[in-house]
Design a protein around this motif. Structure first.
Motif, PDB file in Angstrom:
ATOM      1  N   SER A  21       0.833  -1.191   0.000  1.00 49.49           N
ATOM      2  CA  SER A  21       0.000   0.000   0.000  1.00 49.49           C
ATOM      3  C   SER A  21       0.873   1.249   0.000  1.00 49.49           C
ATOM      4  N   ALA A  22       1.871   1.217   0.874  1.00 45.54           N
ATOM      5  CA  ALA A  22       2.720   2.406   1.022  1.00 45.54           C
ATOM      6  C   ALA A  22       3.538   2.661  -0.241  1.00 45.54           C
ATOM      7  N   ILE A  23       4.144   1.604  -0.775  1.00 43.20           N
ATOM      8  CA  ILE A  23       4.995   1.781  -1.957  1.00 43.20           C
ATOM      9  C   ILE A  23       4.099   1.903  -3.180  1.00 43.20           C
ATOM     10  N   GLY A  24       4.127   3.085  -3.783  1.00 42.77           N
ATOM     11  CA  GLY A  24       3.241   3.285  -4.927  1.00 42.77           C
ATOM     12  C   GLY A  24       3.771   4.392  -5.802  1.00 42.77           C
ATOM     13  N   LEU A  25       2.847   5.030  -6.511  1.00 44.07           N
ATOM     14  CA  LEU A  25       3.253   6.125  -7.393  1.00 44.07           C
ATOM     15  C   LEU A  25       3.979   7.194  -6.591  1.00 44.07           C
ATOM     16  N   GLY A  26       3.593   7.322  -5.338  1.00 43.45           N
ATOM     17  CA  GLY A  26       4.235   8.319  -4.470  1.00 43.45           C
ATOM     18  C   GLY A  26       5.734   8.124  -4.406  1.00 43.45           C
ATOM     19  N   ASN A  27       6.167   6.879  -4.339  1.00 47.49           N
ATOM     20  CA  ASN A  27       7.600   6.612  -4.219  1.00 47.49           C
ATOM     21  C   ASN A  27       8.330   6.821  -5.531  1.00 47.49           C
ATOM     22  N   PHE A 223       2.883  11.721   4.180  1.00 45.01           N
ATOM     23  CA  PHE A 223       1.495  11.267   4.258  1.00 45.01           C
ATOM     24  C   PHE A 223       1.142  10.410   3.074  1.00 45.01           C
ATOM     25  N   TYR A 224       1.485  10.987   1.924  1.00 40.66           N
ATOM     26  CA  TYR A 224       1.152  10.342   0.668  1.00 40.66           C
ATOM     27  C   TYR A 224       1.818   8.976   0.612  1.00 40.66           C
ATOM     28  N   SER A 225       3.130   8.985   0.901  1.00 34.91           N
ATOM     29  CA  SER A 225       3.891   7.770   0.698  1.00 34.91           C
ATOM     30  C   SER A 225       3.575   6.687   1.720  1.00 34.91           C
ATOM     31  N   MET A 226       3.372   7.079   2.974  1.00 38.67           N
ATOM     32  CA  MET A 226       3.132   6.051   3.993  1.00 38.67           C
ATOM     33  C   MET A 226       1.648   5.693   4.113  1.00 38.67           C
ATOM     34  N   SER A 227       0.846   6.174   3.182  1.00 42.22           N
ATOM     35  CA  SER A 227      -0.606   5.893   3.179  1.00 42.22           C
ATOM     36  C   SER A 227      -1.243   6.268   4.514  1.00 42.22           C
ATOM     37  N   LEU A 228      -0.909   7.473   5.015  1.00 47.19           N
ATOM     38  CA  LEU A 228      -1.440   7.876   6.321  1.00 47.19           C
ATOM     39  C   LEU A 228      -2.616   8.834   6.181  1.00 47.19           C
ATOM     40  N   THR A 321      -0.716  -2.453  -6.041  1.00 46.26           N
ATOM     41  CA  THR A 321      -0.885  -2.828  -4.625  1.00 46.26           C
ATOM     42  C   THR A 321      -1.372  -1.626  -3.802  1.00 46.26           C
ATOM     43  N   SER A 322      -1.086  -0.414  -4.282  1.00 45.38           N
ATOM     44  CA  SER A 322      -1.572   0.775  -3.570  1.00 45.38           C
ATOM     45  C   SER A 322      -3.040   1.042  -3.869  1.00 45.38           C
ATOM     46  N   SER A 323      -3.418   0.931  -5.148  1.00 43.00           N
ATOM     47  CA  SER A 323      -4.834   1.210  -5.438  1.00 43.00           C
ATOM     48  C   SER A 323      -5.713   0.133  -4.819  1.00 43.00           C
ATOM     49  N   SER A 325      -5.199  -1.140  -1.902  1.00 43.93           N
ATOM     50  CA  SER A 325      -5.428  -0.735  -0.503  1.00 43.93           C
ATOM     51  C   SER A 325      -6.412   0.422  -0.407  1.00 43.93           C
ATOM     52  N   LEU A 326      -6.377   1.304  -1.395  1.00 40.41           N
ATOM     53  CA  LEU A 326      -7.323   2.421  -1.395  1.00 40.41           C
ATOM     54  C   LEU A 326      -8.748   1.912  -1.610  1.00 40.41           C
ATOM     55  N   LEU A 327      -8.896   0.998  -2.586  1.00 40.91           N
ATOM     56  CA  LEU A 327     -10.239   0.469  -2.860  1.00 40.91           C
ATOM     57  C   LEU A 327     -10.728  -0.384  -1.689  1.00 40.91           C
ATOM     58  N   SER A 385      -7.274  16.610  -1.091  1.00 38.92           N
ATOM     59  CA  SER A 385      -7.022  15.453  -0.229  1.00 38.92           C
ATOM     60  C   SER A 385      -5.695  15.601   0.504  1.00 38.92           C
ATOM     61  N   ASN A 386      -4.632  15.913  -0.234  1.00 37.77           N
ATOM     62  CA  ASN A 386      -3.308  15.945   0.399  1.00 37.77           C
ATOM     63  C   ASN A 386      -3.045  17.168   1.250  1.00 37.77           C
ATOM     64  N   ASN A 387      -3.494  18.322   0.784  1.00 36.95           N
ATOM     65  CA  ASN A 387      -3.120  19.542   1.501  1.00 36.95           C
ATOM     66  C   ASN A 387      -4.138  19.972   2.531  1.00 36.95           C
ATOM     67  N   MET A 389      -7.526  17.825   3.538  1.00 37.31           N
ATOM     68  CA  MET A 389      -8.204  16.787   4.332  1.00 37.31           C
ATOM     69  C   MET A 389      -7.240  15.958   5.175  1.00 37.31           C
ATOM     70  N   MET A 390      -6.151  15.514   4.575  1.00 39.34           N
ATOM     71  CA  MET A 390      -5.250  14.641   5.322  1.00 39.34           C
ATOM     72  C   MET A 390      -4.596  15.327   6.521  1.00 39.34           C
ATOM     73  N   PRO A 391      -4.077  16.541   6.381  1.00 36.90           N
ATOM     74  CA  PRO A 391      -3.530  17.194   7.591  1.00 36.90           C
ATOM     75  C   PRO A 391      -4.600  17.405   8.668  1.00 36.90           C
TER      76      PRO A 391
HETATM   77  N1  PFF Z   1       1.130   5.303  -0.579  1.00 33.37           N
HETATM   78  C1  PFF Z   1       0.809   5.024  -1.929  1.00 33.37           C
HETATM   79  C2  PFF Z   1       1.697   5.838  -2.833  1.00 33.37           C
HETATM   80  O1  PFF Z   1       2.682   6.379  -2.363  1.00 33.37           O
HETATM   81  O2  PFF Z   1       1.473   5.911  -4.013  1.00 33.37           O
HETATM   82  C3  PFF Z   1      -0.648   5.115  -2.207  1.00 33.37           C
HETATM   83  C4  PFF Z   1      -1.294   6.421  -1.929  1.00 33.37           C
HETATM   84  C5  PFF Z   1      -2.048   6.580  -0.872  1.00 33.37           C
HETATM   85  C6  PFF Z   1      -1.121   7.502  -2.730  1.00 33.37           C
HETATM   86  C7  PFF Z   1      -2.628   7.798  -0.626  1.00 33.37           C
HETATM   87  C8  PFF Z   1      -1.702   8.694  -2.497  1.00 33.37           C
HETATM   88  C9  PFF Z   1      -2.412   8.870  -1.430  1.00 33.37           C
HETATM   89  F1  PFF Z   1      -2.930  10.056  -1.156  1.00 33.37           F
END
Ligand code: PFF
Length: 451
Positions: A21-27, A223-228, A321-323, A325-327, A385-387, A389-391
């Motif tokens: 889940s964590a390792i995804g497009l973010g990484n 946040f993005y990368s660790m799926s937090l 594997t990330s999508s 976890s999102l779904l 979402s990132n800037n 809702m998540m914070p």
């Molecule tokens: N953590 C994953 C990534 O780094 O791509 C999946 C992800 C979760 C991406 C949440 C973006 C996000 F906001």
């Protein structure tokens, strides 16, 4: 029909699924261009410090919250404290915003994968290949729907037979592929220069404002990368076996996540520097780095098509594997709330993903003149979402754990199997003071400096 609560079958299954889940497009797509933009080595150091303090604390919190309550993100916050029940729906909204556009980008990756695997990588080097593709709604929607369907198939099979199984196959391949491609890039002439640019800190022109921006960018990336802060880790925590260690698992997941981000940078930054003849400005391609610059880089390399195909397979596996976890997070919410079985709730969520994802697809094509607060539709979903809702979710989670249920609520869950919570001191300080302050800074910074 309500189903019996599912769970991961093994500790390694949980770790691979959560790391998946964590390792995804973010990484692979986001981390390298941010590292390049914010001074290479400095960004890396700041990011790693944040992962082991801030990211660690939030991930332990979310996994524990999920495992302790055994609920989806909506039920979990309410269960912890009824007054914080409102936080569940806010957190639950995040995967509903992210999953559709994430699958749209997954569709782009699929298009590149097919192009490179079919030996047509040269086509992808033309300047308008990417622009031409995303502005054609027909093509983009086909790839998007195929990608979303692949994600849904894994989710339909359930936690053990779908998510755990797929993660156990894809994650080891992903690690090997990334190491293999990085070694290949490192052996190319001129790689040393690129490596220097990537790992050595560039202090020139580094001001306090730039430091602040770098920290805020690194936090956002974390946040993005660790799926937090979007319910994923709460959901996966609710499937975790009681006998497994939350603290050790969190360390392993963060380690893998950071490792792959750093390796992705090792692949992308030096190859772009080699390709551009040492011109670091080529790295400033921002989000287009992976889709626009990189294919040209592969095209210019000996054996580049194979490297390119391997690279896009890597990205596709990471994204899938990330999508998933999102779904899955959406599915856990829908099935708990409406008491639906897995197939019915996955179908409902799939339809939501397709309908909302089409807005992002059209936002880059037929409706390209439509903007929301100056953003294209996809970028707007990413921004709120990132800037925002998540914070907010993270801040309120810190308040809940630091001051309402108290850190002991989490500690009890981490020590359930008789182990000690080694990072307890750090954890308490992080949840009570450091994390909330950082969250407020993240929320306020965009009002004062341009990020
Ligand atoms: N953590 C994953 C990534 O780094 O791509 C999946 C992800 C979760 C991406 C949440 C973006 C996000 F906001």
């Amino acid at each position: 029909m309500e189903e019996k609560k599912e769970s991961f079958g093994s500790r390694i299954g949980f770790i691979l699924a959560a790391a998946g889940s964590a390792i995804g497009l973010g990484n692979i797509w986001r981390f390298p261009y941010l590292a390049a933009k914010y001074g290479g080595g400095i960004f890396l150091v700041i990011y790693i410090i944040l992962v082991v303090t801030f990211g660690f604390s939030l991930m332990v919190t979310e996994i524990s919250l999920g495992r302790r309550t055994g609920k989806s993100v909506i039920g979990a916050y309410k269960h912890a404290d009824a007054r914080f029940g409102f936080l569940g729906p806010i957190a639950a909204l995040v995967p509903f915003v992210i999953t559709p556009y994430y699958c749209v980008i997954g569709g782009w990756v699929l298009k590149y994968l097919v192009t490179f695997v079919c030996g047509q990588g040269a086509e992808a080097t033309s300047d308008d290949f990417f622009g031409g593709f995303i502005s054609t709604a027909g093509q983009t929607s086909v790839f998007f729907i195929i990608y979303a369907a692949l994600t849904a198939v894994v989710v339909i099979f359930g936690v053990q037979k779908g998510i755990e199984k797929v993660s156990k196959i894809l994650m080891p391949i992903l690690v090997l592929l990334s190491i293999g491609i990085a070694i290949y890039v490192m052996t190319l002439p001129g790689a040393g220069e690129g490596l220097k640019y990537y790992v050595l800190p560039t202090f020139a022109g580094f001001t306090v404002a730039k430091l602040l921006k770098t920290v805020v960018a690194a936090m956002g990336q974390l946040f993005y990368s660790m799926s937090l802060a979007m319910g994923i880790m709460v959901t996966y925590g609710s499937y975790m076996r009681k006998q497994d260690s939350i603290e050790a698992s969190t360390r392993q997941i963060s380690f893998f996540d950071t490792l792959i981000a750093i390796i992705a940078g090792l692949i992308i930054v030096p190859s772009v520097i080699i390709f551009s003849g040492g011109d670091a400005a080529a790295l400033n391609a921002g989000p287009g780095l992976m889709f626009v610059t990189l294919p040209k880089v592969f095209d210019s390399m000996r054996g580049g098509y194979i490297a390119g195909a391997a690279f896009f397979i890597l990205v596709a596996f990471a994204a899938l594997t990330s999508s998933v976890s999102l779904l899955e997070t959406m599915v856990s919410i829908v099935s708990e709330k409406f008491k639906l079985g897995r197939i019915a709730s996955t179908t409902v969520c799939f339809i939501i993903v397709i309908v909302m994802g089409m807005l992002s697809v059209l936002g880059y094509s037929s409706w390209s003149e439509v903007t929301i607060f100056g953003y294209q539709i996809l970028d707007f979903f990413d921004f709120i979402s990132n800037n925002i809702m998540m914070p907010i979710v993270a801040l309120l989670t810190c308040v809940l754990v630091g001051y309402i249920v108290k850190p002991e609520y989490i500690e009890d869950e981490t020590t359930l199997n008789g182990e000690t919570f080694k990072a307890k001191g750090l954890y308490n300080i992080m949840m009570k003071f450091v994390c909330p302050i950082f969250m407020i800074i993240i929320l306020l910074t965009p009002f004062f400096v341009e990020i």
